[in-house]
Enzyme design. Structure first.
Site, PDB file in Angstrom:
ATOM      1  CG  ASP A   1      -3.152   4.725   0.563  1.00 49.73           C
ATOM      2  OD1 ASP A   1      -3.189   4.638  -0.678  1.00 49.73           O
ATOM      3  OD2 ASP A   1      -4.013   4.215   1.309  1.00 49.73           O
ATOM      4  CG  HIS A   2       1.628   6.036   4.762  1.00 55.08           C
ATOM      5  ND1 HIS A   2       0.702   6.880   5.319  1.00 55.08           N
ATOM      6  CD2 HIS A   2       1.484   4.863   5.406  1.00 55.08           C
ATOM      7  CE1 HIS A   2       0.036   6.235   6.260  1.00 55.08           C
ATOM      8  NE2 HIS A   2       0.482   5.006   6.322  1.00 55.08           N
TER       9      HIS A   2
ATOM     10  NE  ARG B   1       6.806  21.748   2.871  1.00 59.05           N
ATOM     11  CZ  ARG B   1       8.121  22.011   2.868  1.00 59.05           C
ATOM     12  NH1 ARG B   1       8.755  22.188   1.743  1.00 59.05           N
ATOM     13  NH2 ARG B   1       8.779  22.086   3.996  1.00 59.05           N
TER      14      ARG B   1
ATOM     15  CG  HIS C   1      -8.354   4.081   1.000  1.00 52.06           C
ATOM     16  ND1 HIS C   1      -8.552   3.912   2.357  1.00 52.06           N
ATOM     17  CD2 HIS C   1      -9.569   4.445   0.503  1.00 52.06           C
ATOM     18  CE1 HIS C   1      -9.820   4.162   2.658  1.00 52.06           C
ATOM     19  NE2 HIS C   1     -10.452   4.501   1.543  1.00 52.06           N
TER      20      HIS C   1
ATOM     21  CD  GLU D   1      -6.891  -0.366   1.066  1.00 53.53           C
ATOM     22  OE1 GLU D   1      -7.096   0.662   1.739  1.00 53.53           O
ATOM     23  OE2 GLU D   1      -5.998  -1.156   1.333  1.00 53.53           O
TER      24      GLU D   1
ATOM     25  N   GLY E   1       1.188  -1.577   4.378  1.00 54.32           N
ATOM     26  CA  GLY E   1       1.553  -0.223   3.962  1.00 54.32           C
ATOM     27  C   GLY E   1       2.440   0.503   4.943  1.00 54.32           C
TER      28      GLY E   1
ATOM     29  NE  ARG F   1      -8.516   7.457   4.256  1.00 56.99           N
ATOM     30  CZ  ARG F   1      -9.376   7.119   5.228  1.00 56.99           C
ATOM     31  NH1 ARG F   1     -10.493   7.782   5.384  1.00 56.99           N
ATOM     32  NH2 ARG F   1      -9.094   6.133   6.047  1.00 56.99           N
TER      33      ARG F   1
ATOM     34  CD  GLU G   1      -7.013  -6.495   2.961  1.00 53.72           C
ATOM     35  OE1 GLU G   1      -7.201  -6.252   1.751  1.00 53.72           O
ATOM     36  OE2 GLU G   1      -6.221  -5.860   3.668  1.00 53.72           O
TER      37      GLU G   1
ATOM     38  NE  ARG H   1      -7.746  11.341   5.438  1.00 52.44           N
ATOM     39  CZ  ARG H   1      -8.139  10.648   6.515  1.00 52.44           C
ATOM     40  NH1 ARG H   1      -7.297   9.841   7.115  1.00 52.44           N
ATOM     41  NH2 ARG H   1      -9.354  10.770   6.983  1.00 52.44           N
ATOM     42  CG  HIS H   2      -3.804   9.180   1.304  1.00 55.22           C
ATOM     43  ND1 HIS H   2      -4.623   8.480   0.474  1.00 55.22           N
ATOM     44  CD2 HIS H   2      -3.998   8.671   2.551  1.00 55.22           C
ATOM     45  CE1 HIS H   2      -5.291   7.579   1.176  1.00 55.22           C
ATOM     46  NE2 HIS H   2      -4.949   7.677   2.438  1.00 55.22           N
TER      47      HIS H   2
ATOM     48  CG  HIS I   1      -5.438  -2.040   9.190  1.00 54.32           C
ATOM     49  ND1 HIS I   1      -5.063  -1.509  10.379  1.00 54.32           N
ATOM     50  CD2 HIS I   1      -5.876  -1.008   8.429  1.00 54.32           C
ATOM     51  CE1 HIS I   1      -5.292  -0.204  10.355  1.00 54.32           C
ATOM     52  NE2 HIS I   1      -5.773   0.132   9.175  1.00 54.32           N
ATOM     53  N   GLY I   2      -2.088  -3.066   9.946  1.00 51.51           N
ATOM     54  CA  GLY I   2      -1.263  -3.073  11.154  1.00 51.51           C
ATOM     55  C   GLY I   2      -0.158  -4.110  11.134  1.00 51.51           C
TER      56      GLY I   2
ATOM     57  CB  THR J   1      -9.320   1.415   7.134  1.00 51.35           C
ATOM     58  OG1 THR J   1      -8.830   2.062   5.971  1.00 51.35           O
ATOM     59  CG2 THR J   1     -10.691   0.837   6.859  1.00 51.35           C
TER      60      THR J   1
ATOM     61  CG  ASN K   1      -1.839   1.156   1.286  1.00 48.48           C
ATOM     62  OD1 ASN K   1      -1.406   2.288   1.126  1.00 48.48           O
ATOM     63  ND2 ASN K   1      -3.107   0.913   1.515  1.00 48.48           N
TER      64      ASN K   1
HETATM   65  N1  PXP Z   1      -5.682  -3.442   3.953  1.00 44.72           N
HETATM   66  C1  PXP Z   1      -6.668  -2.519   3.963  1.00 44.72           C
HETATM   67  C2  PXP Z   1      -8.017  -2.925   3.478  1.00 44.72           C
HETATM   68  C3  PXP Z   1      -6.432  -1.209   4.430  1.00 44.72           C
HETATM   69  O1  PXP Z   1      -7.441  -0.310   4.455  1.00 44.72           O
HETATM   70  C4  PXP Z   1      -5.127  -0.852   4.829  1.00 44.72           C
HETATM   71  C5  PXP Z   1      -4.836   0.555   5.271  1.00 44.72           C
HETATM   72  O2  PXP Z   1      -5.042   1.434   4.234  1.00 44.72           O
HETATM   73  C6  PXP Z   1      -4.128  -1.838   4.759  1.00 44.72           C
HETATM   74  C7  PXP Z   1      -4.433  -3.127   4.353  1.00 44.72           C
HETATM   75  C8  PXP Z   1      -2.708  -1.546   5.149  1.00 44.72           C
HETATM   76  O3  PXP Z   1      -2.644  -1.249   6.505  1.00 44.72           O
HETATM   77  P1  PXP Z   1      -1.272  -0.745   7.125  1.00 44.72           P
HETATM   78  O4  PXP Z   1      -0.974   0.589   6.496  1.00 44.72           O
HETATM   79  O5  PXP Z   1      -1.572  -0.649   8.590  1.00 44.72           O
HETATM   80  O6  PXP Z   1      -0.228  -1.756   6.782  1.00 44.72           O
END
Ligand code: PXP
Length: 234
Positions: free
Chosen positions: A9-10, A18, A43, A70, A210, A45, A148, A49-50, A188-189, A101, A7
Site C-alpha cells: 500500500d505504501h 503527487r 488494501h 484487504e 507492510g 480503501r 489473521e 487514499r492509496h 500489523h505493526g 487499520t 503489503n
Molecule cells: N494485516 C492487515 C490485515 C492490515 O490491515 C495491515 C495494514 O494494512 C497489515 C497486515 C500490515 O501492517 P503493517 O503495515 O503495520 O505491517
C-alpha cells in the site's frame, strides 16, 4: 517455515502524494516476488487514499504468487472482489479518519452474507481480528477459512511482562484457530525486531507485513528489505 505476505500500500501512498505514475505498485509486487515474497497484499480503501481500482486490475494480471485483498465488509467491496477474484480476501474494519487499520473486526451475524458471497465466488476468506477466543469461535461459526490475528497491540507494548502476556494471548488464539480447522496468520505493526518472537511460536502459517518493509526499502532497496524479512520469518 512461515510464508511472507508483503503489503505494498505504501508504494501507492507515495505515488498518490503527487497523483502521478511513480512509484508503480506493479513493479513493487514483481520485485517483492523475485526476492521471496509468497504473497502480495493490498488494501482497497473506500476513500481510495492509496491503492486505486486500476492497481487491482493490473496486479490481478501480474501477481504470480498469491494475491490477498484487504477490504471492508461492504456491498461495494464484495462486488469488486467477486469480479477481480483475488486468491484471498481479508476482511478488515475501516474508518475514514484512521491512519491505518486500528483494531480487529468486530465480527457479528451481519458478516455472514459477506463471507458466504465471497466463498461462493471461490475466494478464501480471512478475517482480521484481535486475539480474543470468543471472536475466533465467531469467525468459525460464520464460515471464515482463515484468521489473521491483529498483532498491533503486541507491537506497541514496551514492558517485557506486558509483551509476554500479549504473546501468550496471541498463542492461545492461534491454537484455537487451528483446532477449529482454520489457517492462523498474523499481521500489523510487525518489524525487523518484533517478528522473530512470533515466528518462534511456530504456529503461524503466514505473516503480513507492510510499513516496516517499505520503510527499510527507502534506505536499502526493496530487494534487500524483503530478503532480510524473509530470513526472519523462515
Ligand atoms: N494485516 C492487515 C490485515 C492490515 O490491515 C495491515 C495494514 O494494512 C497489515 C497486515 C500490515 O501492517 P503493517 O503495515 O503495520 O505491517
Amino acid at each position: 517455515m512461515a510464508l511472507l505476505g508483503v503489503n505494498i500500500d505504501h508504494i501507492a501512498t507515495l505515488r498518490e502524494a503527487r497523483k502521478g505514475i511513480e512509484p508503480e505498485p506493479v513493479y513493487a509486487a514483481s520485485i517483492a516476488e523475485q526476492n521471496g515474497a509468497d504473497q502480495i497484499t493490498i488494501h482497497l480503501r473506500e476513500d481510495r487514499r492509496h491503492i486505486q481500482d486500476r492497481d487491482l486490475q493490473l496486479l490481478r494480471q501480474t501477481i504470480q504468487t498469491k494475491f490477498n485483498l484487504e477490504m471492508a465488509p461492504t456491498i461495494e467491496m464484495v462486488k469488486i472482489a467477486s469480479e477481480i477474484k483475488p486468491d484471498t480476501v481479508t476482511l478488515v474494519p475501516e474508518k475514514r479518519e484512521e491512519l491505518t487499520t486500528e483494531g480487529g473486526l468486530n465480527l457479528t451475524e451481519n458478516h455472514r452474507d459477506v463471507i458466504s458471497s465471497l466463498k461462493k465466488a471461490g475466494i478464501e476468506v480471512s478475517v482480521f481480528i484481535e486475539p480474543i477466543l470468543k471472536m475466533i469461535q465467531v469467525a468459525k461459526d460464520l464460515g471464515a477459512d482463515t484468521v489473521e490475528i491483529h498483532t498491533g497491540r503486541y507491537a506497541n507494548l514496551e514492558n517485557d511482562g506486558d509483551i509476554q502476556a500479549e504473546v501468550d494471548k496471541i498463542y492461545k488464539a492461534a491454537i484455537l484457530t487451528k483446532k477449529l480447522g482454520m489457517r492462523a496468520v498474523a499481521g500489523h505493526g510487525l518489524n525487523y525486531h518484533n517478528t522473530q518472537k512470533l515466528v518462534e511460536l511456530d504456529i503461524f502459517e503466514e505473516f503480513n507485513i507492510g510499513h516496516s518493509i517499505i520503510s527499510r526499502a527507502v534506505f536499502s532497496g526493496l530487494a534487500e528489505a524483503i530478503l532480510t524479512m524473509k530470513l526472519i520469518v523462515e
